[in-house]
Design a protein around this motif. Structure first.
Motif, short mmCIF file in Angstrom:
data_model
loop_
_atom_site.label_atom_id
_atom_site.label_comp_id
_atom_site.label_asym_id
_atom_site.label_seq_id
_atom_site.Cartn_x
_atom_site.Cartn_y
_atom_site.Cartn_z
N VAL A 231 43.46 93.84 -21.41
CA VAL A 231 43.55 92.53 -20.76
C VAL A 231 43.45 92.68 -19.24
O VAL A 231 42.80 91.89 -18.56
CB VAL A 231 44.86 91.84 -21.17
CG1 VAL A 231 45.08 90.58 -20.34
CG2 VAL A 231 44.83 91.49 -22.65
N ALA A 232 44.10 93.72 -18.69
CA ALA A 232 44.02 93.94 -17.25
C ALA A 232 42.59 94.20 -16.81
O ALA A 232 42.15 93.69 -15.77
CB ALA A 232 44.92 95.12 -16.85
N GLY A 233 41.84 94.99 -17.58
CA GLY A 233 40.45 95.23 -17.23
C GLY A 233 39.60 93.97 -17.26
O GLY A 233 38.76 93.74 -16.39
N ALA A 234 39.83 93.13 -18.26
CA ALA A 234 39.04 91.90 -18.37
C ALA A 234 39.31 90.95 -17.21
O ALA A 234 38.37 90.38 -16.63
CB ALA A 234 39.36 91.20 -19.70
N VAL A 235 40.58 90.76 -16.83
CA VAL A 235 40.86 89.84 -15.74
C VAL A 235 40.44 90.43 -14.40
O VAL A 235 40.04 89.69 -13.49
CB VAL A 235 42.36 89.44 -15.72
CG1 VAL A 235 42.72 88.66 -16.96
CG2 VAL A 235 43.27 90.64 -15.54
N MET A 236 40.48 91.77 -14.26
CA MET A 236 40.00 92.36 -13.01
C MET A 236 38.49 92.17 -12.86
O MET A 236 38.00 91.90 -11.76
CB MET A 236 40.33 93.86 -12.99
CG MET A 236 41.79 94.16 -12.70
SD MET A 236 42.37 93.41 -11.17
CE MET A 236 41.17 94.04 -10.02
N GLN A 237 37.73 92.33 -13.94
CA GLN A 237 36.29 92.11 -13.87
C GLN A 237 35.98 90.65 -13.55
O GLN A 237 35.03 90.36 -12.82
CB GLN A 237 35.64 92.54 -15.18
CG GLN A 237 35.66 94.04 -15.40
CD GLN A 237 35.13 94.45 -16.76
OE1 GLN A 237 34.54 93.66 -17.47
NE2 GLN A 237 35.36 95.71 -17.12
N ALA A 238 36.77 89.73 -14.09
CA ALA A 238 36.55 88.33 -13.79
C ALA A 238 36.94 87.99 -12.35
O ALA A 238 36.25 87.22 -11.67
CB ALA A 238 37.33 87.45 -14.77
N LEU A 239 38.04 88.56 -11.87
CA LEU A 239 38.51 88.25 -10.53
C LEU A 239 37.55 88.77 -9.46
O LEU A 239 37.22 88.05 -8.51
CB LEU A 239 39.90 88.86 -10.31
CG LEU A 239 40.50 88.71 -8.91
CD1 LEU A 239 40.79 87.24 -8.62
CD2 LEU A 239 41.76 89.55 -8.77
N THR A 240 37.11 90.02 -9.61
CA THR A 240 36.24 90.62 -8.60
C THR A 240 34.77 90.33 -8.83
O THR A 240 33.94 90.66 -7.98
CB THR A 240 36.45 92.14 -8.58
OG1 THR A 240 36.09 92.70 -9.86
CG2 THR A 240 37.90 92.51 -8.29
N ARG A 241 34.45 89.74 -9.98
CA ARG A 241 33.05 89.52 -10.36
C ARG A 241 32.25 90.81 -10.26
O ARG A 241 31.11 90.84 -9.80
CB ARG A 241 32.42 88.41 -9.52
CG ARG A 241 33.04 87.06 -9.74
CD ARG A 241 32.20 85.93 -9.19
NE ARG A 241 32.29 85.83 -7.75
CZ ARG A 241 33.22 85.12 -7.11
NH1 ARG A 241 34.13 84.48 -7.80
NH2 ARG A 241 33.24 85.05 -5.81
N ASN A 242 32.88 91.88 -10.71
CA ASN A 242 32.30 93.22 -10.67
C ASN A 242 32.33 93.78 -12.08
O ASN A 242 33.41 94.02 -12.63
CB ASN A 242 33.09 94.12 -9.72
CG ASN A 242 32.46 95.49 -9.55
OD1 ASN A 242 31.58 95.88 -10.31
ND2 ASN A 242 32.92 96.22 -8.56
N PRO A 243 31.17 94.01 -12.72
CA PRO A 243 31.17 94.50 -14.10
C PRO A 243 31.69 95.92 -14.26
O PRO A 243 31.95 96.35 -15.37
CB PRO A 243 29.69 94.41 -14.51
CG PRO A 243 28.94 94.49 -13.23
CD PRO A 243 29.80 93.81 -12.20
N LEU A 244 31.86 96.65 -13.16
CA LEU A 244 32.38 98.01 -13.22
C LEU A 244 33.86 98.07 -12.86
O LEU A 244 34.41 99.15 -12.66
CB LEU A 244 31.58 98.94 -12.29
CG LEU A 244 30.09 99.07 -12.62
CD1 LEU A 244 29.42 100.00 -11.63
CD2 LEU A 244 29.89 99.59 -14.04
N ALA A 245 34.50 96.92 -12.75
CA ALA A 245 35.91 96.91 -12.37
C ALA A 245 36.78 97.33 -13.55
O ALA A 245 36.46 97.05 -14.70
CB ALA A 245 36.31 95.51 -11.90
N ASP A 246 37.87 97.99 -13.24
CA ASP A 246 38.87 98.34 -14.22
C ASP A 246 40.23 98.30 -13.53
O ASP A 246 40.30 98.04 -12.32
CB ASP A 246 38.58 99.70 -14.88
CG ASP A 246 38.81 100.87 -13.92
OD1 ASP A 246 38.86 100.63 -12.70
OD2 ASP A 246 38.92 102.00 -14.39
N PRO A 247 41.32 98.50 -14.25
CA PRO A 247 42.63 98.40 -13.60
C PRO A 247 42.82 99.34 -12.41
O PRO A 247 43.72 99.12 -11.60
CB PRO A 247 43.60 98.75 -14.73
CG PRO A 247 42.89 98.33 -15.96
CD PRO A 247 41.45 98.63 -15.71
#
Length: 368
Positions: A111-127
């Motif tokens: 869940v943290a990875g999904a919301v981080m990718q949505a927040l930063t609009r970065n498909p490579l984002a992770d916690p």
């Protein structure tokens, strides 16, 4: 004298069954006529989520049954329910806490990875993008090396404190109330590299710290017990509630700050709430298991191929399928490493890297 009468042809009146003779082409717009209706899409997603829950139940049973000594399903059931059963101690003291911790940590990371990718609009984002995992790891390393903390109860509080401090620092360096996704990502990447270098230096300079932290730093569920589960569960549950509550506002924020404001959302409040949720989720999971990679990065990409970018469906899917990946990797590590075991962080790194590269080459890494 004759007058010429000029006749002007008038077009025929349109009829109800008339069909247009010119077709409009829009290559970048999906054909709405062939798309399934919304009700059918929702039904398909609901059925898929139910199937994911069934898969999770199967993995939970396997996690309890498989180990250095595998247990038949009948013995697992007996060990769960009957206190006088021979398998009761093995199930309740070792495998059940390990399974529950993997369930909580996997859900938190996904869940943290999904919301981080949505927040930063970065498909490579992770916690770890904002340095939150690194902050938690650095705080635990300091507590274990300089303060003599060895219990998970102390690790949790230090991990949350380190994650919160790094979150506040990233938010301040990224611009405060005017922070943008790009500035947050840059500030987090810089702090992430600095803090992990600090942890590595502590372990290299102090052999006692290396012995205490070597299994924790690769990510492990082996030391799980009921006290660990009890201490981290409240933080993870609160983080999940905050993240799920931010799903609809994050959908609006994906359209841009101006569009989100027009829809009644408050971008600064949304970002603050998401960062609090990620801090709780990652801080608790990192304190209990150590930094585990690729779960928060990979699972949202796999799920997005099923649900699309709608976080109202994406987050529940990630909450179910992320622990499937984490517990499946833990079971695989126990099978491949017999009579010992491979730590789950090593297994997720080995499996996650090639799988993520395959997703990239297949062009399935879509922008969140």
């Amino acid at each position: 004298m004759s007058t010429a009468v000029r006749r002007v042809a008038t077009p025929p009146e349109p009829t109800l069954d008339a069909t247009p003779t010119v077709a409009m082409s829009a290559p970048n717009v999906p054909d709405v006529s062939t798309a399934p209706p919304p009700k059918r899409r929702r039904a398909a997603r609901a059925v898929g989520l139910l199937g994911a829950v069934v898969l999770l139940v199967v993995i939970l049973v396997l996690s309890i049954a498989v180990g250095a000594k595998s247990l038949p399903l009948a013995d697992v059931w007996s060990g769960l329910l009957h206190r006088d059963a021979t398998e009761y101690a093995v199930v309740h003291r070792m495998r059940l806490p390990r399974t529950l911790l993997g369930l909580l940590a996997g859900t938190a990371l996904g869940v943290a990875g999904a919301v981080m990718q949505a927040l930063t609009r970065n498909p490579l984002a992770d916690p770890g993008l904002l340095g939150i995992n690194a902050g938690a790891s650095a705080a635990v390393a300091v507590a274990a090396t300089f303060l003599g903390v060895t219990a998970i109860g102390g690790y949790v509080w230090f991990a949350l404190l380190g994650a919160a401090l790094v979150t506040a620092l990233v938010y301040a360096v990224g611009g405060g109330r005017g922070a943008t996704p790009a500035r947050l990502a840059l500030a987090g990447a810089a702090l992430n590299a600095t803090l992990y270098s600090f942890v590595s230096a502590i372990m290299l300079l102090d052999t006692a710290s290396l012995d205490r932290l070597r299994f924790w730093t690769v990510g492990s569920l082996a030391s799980a017990d009921s006290a660990t589960v009890t201490r981290v569960a409240p933080f993870i549950l609160v983080g999940l509630l905050v993240a799920l509550g931010a799903a609809r506002p994050l959908n609006a924020l994906a359209l841009g700050d101006d569009a989100a404001r027009a829809l009644g959302a408050r971008p600064a409040v949304i970002r603050a709430a998401v960062i609090v949720a990620v801090t709780l989720l990652c801080g608790a999971a990192t304190a209990a298991c150590g930094p585990i990679v690729f779960v928060g990065l990979l699972v949202p990409h796999l799920v997005r191929a099923i649900t699309g970018p709608d976080l109202r469906w994406l987050l529940p899917y990630c909450a179910v399928l992320a622990p499937v990946l984490l517990l499946g990797a833990d079971v695989l590590g126990r099978v491949l490493g017999r009579p010992g075991e491979l730590q789950v962080g090593m297994v997720t790194a080995v499996l996650g890297g090639p799988l993520f590269l395959w997703l990239v080459t297949r062009s399935r890494v879509a922008h969140p």
